[in-house]
Design an enzyme around this catalytic site. Structure first.
Site, PDB file in Angstrom:
ATOM      1  N   TRP A   1     -24.129 125.070 110.880  1.00 47.31           N
ATOM      2  CA  TRP A   1     -23.546 123.733 111.062  1.00 47.31           C
ATOM      3  C   TRP A   1     -22.234 123.775 111.832  1.00 47.31           C
ATOM      4  O   TRP A   1     -21.411 124.656 111.601  1.00 47.31           O
ATOM      5  CB  TRP A   1     -23.280 123.143 109.682  1.00 47.31           C
ATOM      6  CG  TRP A   1     -22.344 121.977 109.639  1.00 47.31           C
ATOM      7  CD1 TRP A   1     -20.984 122.018 109.542  1.00 47.31           C
ATOM      8  CD2 TRP A   1     -22.688 120.596 109.670  1.00 47.31           C
ATOM      9  NE1 TRP A   1     -20.465 120.744 109.518  1.00 47.31           N
ATOM     10  CE2 TRP A   1     -21.496 119.847 109.586  1.00 47.31           C
ATOM     11  CE3 TRP A   1     -23.910 119.903 109.757  1.00 47.31           C
ATOM     12  CZ2 TRP A   1     -21.478 118.461 109.589  1.00 47.31           C
ATOM     13  CZ3 TRP A   1     -23.883 118.514 109.758  1.00 47.31           C
ATOM     14  CH2 TRP A   1     -22.675 117.810 109.667  1.00 47.31           C
TER      15      TRP A   1
ATOM     16  N   ASN B   1     -18.999 120.911 112.961  1.00 52.18           N
ATOM     17  CA  ASN B   1     -18.469 119.566 113.223  1.00 52.18           C
ATOM     18  C   ASN B   1     -17.273 119.655 114.162  1.00 52.18           C
ATOM     19  O   ASN B   1     -17.439 120.237 115.252  1.00 52.18           O
ATOM     20  CB  ASN B   1     -18.276 118.722 111.958  1.00 52.18           C
ATOM     21  CG  ASN B   1     -17.434 119.269 110.840  1.00 52.18           C
ATOM     22  OD1 ASN B   1     -17.848 120.179 110.138  1.00 52.18           O
ATOM     23  ND2 ASN B   1     -16.261 118.716 110.628  1.00 52.18           N
ATOM     24  N   ASP B   2     -16.121 119.152 113.831  1.00 49.44           N
ATOM     25  CA  ASP B   2     -15.044 118.937 114.812  1.00 49.44           C
ATOM     26  C   ASP B   2     -14.723 120.128 115.732  1.00 49.44           C
ATOM     27  O   ASP B   2     -14.671 121.261 115.266  1.00 49.44           O
ATOM     28  CB  ASP B   2     -13.713 118.663 114.105  1.00 49.44           C
ATOM     29  CG  ASP B   2     -13.825 117.689 112.976  1.00 49.44           C
ATOM     30  OD1 ASP B   2     -14.895 117.107 112.773  1.00 49.44           O
ATOM     31  OD2 ASP B   2     -12.815 117.521 112.271  1.00 49.44           O
TER      32      ASP B   2
ATOM     33  N   GLN C   1     -15.225 123.527 113.432  1.00 49.12           N
ATOM     34  CA  GLN C   1     -15.553 123.528 112.013  1.00 49.12           C
ATOM     35  C   GLN C   1     -16.976 124.068 111.887  1.00 49.12           C
ATOM     36  O   GLN C   1     -17.900 123.573 112.559  1.00 49.12           O
ATOM     37  CB  GLN C   1     -15.459 122.102 111.454  1.00 49.12           C
ATOM     38  CG  GLN C   1     -14.047 121.562 111.414  1.00 49.12           C
ATOM     39  CD  GLN C   1     -13.256 122.209 110.282  1.00 49.12           C
ATOM     40  OE1 GLN C   1     -13.376 121.844 109.137  1.00 49.12           O
ATOM     41  NE2 GLN C   1     -12.434 123.207 110.625  1.00 49.12           N
TER      42      GLN C   1
ATOM     43  N   PHE D   1      -9.872 123.712 107.261  1.00 45.60           N
ATOM     44  CA  PHE D   1     -10.221 122.459 107.923  1.00 45.60           C
ATOM     45  C   PHE D   1      -9.654 122.436 109.352  1.00 45.60           C
ATOM     46  O   PHE D   1      -9.003 123.374 109.802  1.00 45.60           O
ATOM     47  CB  PHE D   1      -9.718 121.272 107.104  1.00 45.60           C
ATOM     48  CG  PHE D   1     -10.676 120.851 106.002  1.00 45.60           C
ATOM     49  CD1 PHE D   1     -11.658 121.708 105.527  1.00 45.60           C
ATOM     50  CD2 PHE D   1     -10.590 119.583 105.443  1.00 45.60           C
ATOM     51  CE1 PHE D   1     -12.542 121.314 104.522  1.00 45.60           C
ATOM     52  CE2 PHE D   1     -11.468 119.164 104.439  1.00 45.60           C
ATOM     53  CZ  PHE D   1     -12.436 120.032 103.969  1.00 45.60           C
ATOM     54  N   SER D   2      -9.829 121.304 110.012  1.00 42.51           N
ATOM     55  CA  SER D   2      -9.550 121.212 111.447  1.00 42.51           C
ATOM     56  C   SER D   2      -8.095 121.482 111.805  1.00 42.51           C
ATOM     57  O   SER D   2      -7.189 121.299 110.990  1.00 42.51           O
ATOM     58  CB  SER D   2      -9.935 119.829 111.956  1.00 42.51           C
ATOM     59  OG  SER D   2     -11.328 119.768 112.068  1.00 42.51           O
TER      60      SER D   2
ATOM     61  N   ARG E   1      -4.153 116.255 106.915  1.00 38.00           N
ATOM     62  CA  ARG E   1      -4.865 117.348 107.593  1.00 38.00           C
ATOM     63  C   ARG E   1      -4.914 117.188 109.118  1.00 38.00           C
ATOM     64  O   ARG E   1      -4.477 116.212 109.679  1.00 38.00           O
ATOM     65  CB  ARG E   1      -6.294 117.444 107.056  1.00 38.00           C
ATOM     66  CG  ARG E   1      -7.122 116.182 107.190  1.00 38.00           C
ATOM     67  CD  ARG E   1      -8.528 116.401 106.636  1.00 38.00           C
ATOM     68  NE  ARG E   1      -9.311 115.178 106.624  1.00 38.00           N
ATOM     69  CZ  ARG E   1      -9.329 114.307 105.613  1.00 38.00           C
ATOM     70  NH1 ARG E   1      -8.615 114.535 104.522  1.00 38.00           N
ATOM     71  NH2 ARG E   1     -10.056 113.208 105.693  1.00 38.00           N
ATOM     72  N   ASP E   2      -5.533 118.196 109.727  1.00 36.49           N
ATOM     73  CA  ASP E   2      -5.881 118.230 111.152  1.00 36.49           C
ATOM     74  C   ASP E   2      -4.650 118.298 112.060  1.00 36.49           C
ATOM     75  O   ASP E   2      -4.454 117.443 112.948  1.00 36.49           O
ATOM     76  CB  ASP E   2      -6.770 117.025 111.521  1.00 36.49           C
ATOM     77  CG  ASP E   2      -7.947 116.849 110.557  1.00 36.49           C
ATOM     78  OD1 ASP E   2      -8.331 117.838 109.917  1.00 36.49           O
ATOM     79  OD2 ASP E   2      -8.461 115.715 110.433  1.00 36.49           O
TER      80      ASP E   2
ATOM     81  N   GLU F   1      -8.028 110.719 110.838  1.00 32.41           N
ATOM     82  CA  GLU F   1      -8.349 112.134 110.994  1.00 32.41           C
ATOM     83  C   GLU F   1      -8.070 112.573 112.433  1.00 32.41           C
ATOM     84  O   GLU F   1      -8.071 111.769 113.365  1.00 32.41           O
ATOM     85  CB  GLU F   1      -9.824 112.371 110.647  1.00 32.41           C
ATOM     86  CG  GLU F   1     -10.167 111.970 109.219  1.00 32.41           C
ATOM     87  CD  GLU F   1     -11.557 112.441 108.783  1.00 32.41           C
ATOM     88  OE1 GLU F   1     -11.657 113.114 107.763  1.00 32.41           O
ATOM     89  OE2 GLU F   1     -12.543 112.123 109.465  1.00 32.41           O
TER      90      GLU F   1
HETATM   91  C1  FRU Z   1     -13.312 115.171 110.574  1.00 34.03           C
HETATM   92  C2  FRU Z   1     -12.994 116.005 109.357  1.00 34.03           C
HETATM   93  C3  FRU Z   1     -11.551 116.443 109.379  1.00 34.03           C
HETATM   94  C4  FRU Z   1     -11.576 117.657 108.518  1.00 34.03           C
HETATM   95  C5  FRU Z   1     -12.909 118.264 108.856  1.00 34.03           C
HETATM   96  C6  FRU Z   1     -13.569 118.972 107.720  1.00 34.03           C
HETATM   97  O1  FRU Z   1     -14.644 115.157 110.925  1.00 34.03           O
HETATM   98  O2  FRU Z   1     -13.288 115.263 108.191  1.00 34.03           O
HETATM   99  O3  FRU Z   1     -10.631 115.474 108.979  1.00 34.03           O
HETATM  100  O4  FRU Z   1     -10.519 118.540 108.787  1.00 34.03           O
HETATM  101  O5  FRU Z   1     -13.723 117.214 109.313  1.00 34.03           O
HETATM  102  O6  FRU Z   1     -14.692 119.686 108.141  1.00 34.03           O
END
Ligand code: FRU
Length: 481
Positions: free
Chosen positions: A32, A34-35, A51, A94-95, A159-160, A214
């Site tokens: 998987w 994501n960001d 991610q 996380f991001s 975060r991020d 985010e």
């Molecule tokens: C955005 C998010 C971020 C977080 C990450 C976790 O898609 O929710 O805010 O850091 O994904 O995987």
């Protein structure tokens, strides 16, 4: 075996063949994604982290995957860079972002841990420094703790971090939620990367832009400043925003002395079905490049046979024109053009295929000239069973993408609309297709719609249909990597 080593071995053994993944868009070797994270230039190469949960095609304890490119088209897969292996990030890395420094390639990320009562999570900002392959988390972590935030600001949604350096000072913006469940971006500064000071709220939802912001990004562009963020829980508004998680930008001026940002916005970044958590980097040649996760949290779907899930957008060059962000595919794509096919002033009346206009990895430009019609339709990735439909409704000035018949077997969102911006009787559509995705750039990047499709690759046709009579110019290049 330690947690990072385990992930690296797992991805090595289980890597999905590149032949069944998109050709020039970043996808995870397995599992998987994501960001996008840590999008930055280090020692002359562009690094993109993300991610990553290698062990399943669903979200799980977050690692950072890693790929490197010199031209945004060919990506070299590097071993996973971060794993949740410390007391301050045991629930996930996380991001975050990346920056080149004299000390090496610095990654700033959110370390997630369980609250003492074990009920919720808390989020703090951490640093890892590396050589472009291996990254070491520093002993001083976390370098920014939620305790530094004013009373009432969320420690659970903090975060991020996005880092940059200006006039010898490091800055970080991070996403946050205030005590009234409203999204905001908080700003920090440091002289040495290790000691950080809270500087204030750079931007705030002011009551109508989502509950938590985010993945913020903040940068100067063409004499202005741009703030990008991805608010959760937005309400739909006309054709601008859809319900749920959106990615938006604000455009304005930044006063460096007072660290305040006055802006207009929010404006939508991408009107398609799949676009979230974009991040930018500055190239040595001055271009600001943006990449995003081509997926929406509320419409997650992939065929059960896939051992990988998640695609990044093709990187886009950003500019400001007429007080709006313009996005264009990174020009490096042109180096991979083959099989040029061009048609000029061809009539479309009813339905029509054009010889040589087909495929699933291509750059296809269609210019519609003035004509008498109401609707003009392009079906991409088409065969007897499947198609992805793009409808331009001239009377309503609306462009629509519909992926209902694009291999979906779940009831996820399939239709999205945007203002087309029909000008002087013409409209320009440019499609970047890569097996599982269609990114549509309208009028040279004024409006973009990104959509993931799961149509079997045999569906290669492109059918043009007009309910009146028009002429079109078509220019197509296959992309061969
Ligand atoms: C955005 C998010 C971020 C977080 C990450 C976790 O898609 O929710 O805010 O850091 O994904 O995987």
């Amino acid at each position: 075996m330690d947690i990072l080593e385990k992930a690296r071995q797992y991805e090595d053994i289980n890597r999905v063949s590149e032949k069944v993944r998109p050709l020039f868009h970043v996808t995870p070797p397995v599992g998987w994604v994501n960001d996008p994270n840590g999008f930055s230039v280090y020692q002359g190469k562009v690094h993109l982290f993300y991610q990553y949960h290698p062990y399943s095609t669903g979200w799980g304890p977050m690692h950072w995957g890693h790929q490197v490119t010199e031209d945004f088209v060919r990506w070299h897969e590097c071993p996973a860079a971060l794993a949740p292996d410390k007391s301050y990030d045991s629930e996930g890395c996380f991001s975050g972002s990346g920056i080149e420094t004299d000390e090496g390639h610095v990654l700033v990320y959110t370390g997630v841990t369980k609250e003492k009562d074990g009920k919720g999570n808390i989020q703090n900002q951490c640093i890892a420094i590396g050589d472009g392959i291996n990254y070491k988390k520093i002993p001083a972590n976390p370098v920014i703790s939620g305790d530094m935030l004013p009373e009432g600001f969320s420690r659970e949604d903090f975060r991020d971090p996005k880092i940059w350096k200006e006039d010898g000072i490091y800055y970080i913006v991070a996403g946050n939620r205030d005590g009234n469940r409203e999204g905001q971006v908080v700003l920090f500064a440091s002289e040495d990367l290790y000691n950080w000071n809270y500087k204030g709220v750079l931007a705030h939802s002011r009551g109508n832009v989502g509950s938590m912001w985010e993945c913020p990004d903040f940068f100067g562009l063409d004499g202005k400043h741009v703030l990008i963020c991805s608010p959760q829980d937005m309400e739909a508004k006309g054709y601008e925003f859809h319900s749920g998680n959106n990615s938006v930008y604000y455009l304005g001026n930044y006063d460096k002395e007072s660290m305040t940002f006055s802006s207009t916005g929010p404006f939508a970044l991408d009107y398609g079905l799949d676009f979230y958590a974009p991040q930018t980097t500055l190239m040595p040649d001055g271009r600001r490049i943006m990449v995003a996760w081509m997926q929406s949290w509320d419409s997650i779907f992939a065929p059960a046979s896939h051992k990988w899930h998640g695609i990044m957008t093709f990187p886009r060059e950003l500019d400001i024109e007429n007080n709006r962000l313009i996005q264009r595919p990174a020009r490096e794509l042109e180096n991979y053009y083959t099989n040029k096919v061009i048609y000029k002033d061809e009539v479309v009346e009813g339905s029509r295929y054009f010889d040589g206009i087909c495929g699933r990895a291509m750059d296809l430009a269609v210019e519609i000239n003035p004509g008498t019609f109401h609707e003009f339709i392009i079906d991409l990735a088409r065969n007897e069973k499947y198609y992805t439909r793009i409808v331009f409704n001239k009377d309503k000035d609306i462009i629509e993408t519909d992926r209902t018949f694009s291999g979906m077997v779940r009831d996820v969102a399939c239709i999205r609309r945007a203002r087309a911006g029909y000008k002087d009787g013409t409209i320009k559509l440019r499609f970047i297709m890569d097996y599982n995705s269609v990114e549509l750039f309208v009028n040279n990047g004024e409006t973009v719609l990104s959509t993931v499709i799961y149509t079997p690759l045999e569906a290669q046709g492109v059918l043009f249909t007009c309910d009146g009579r028009i002429t079109v110019n078509i220019e197509k290049y296959d992309i061969v990597v």
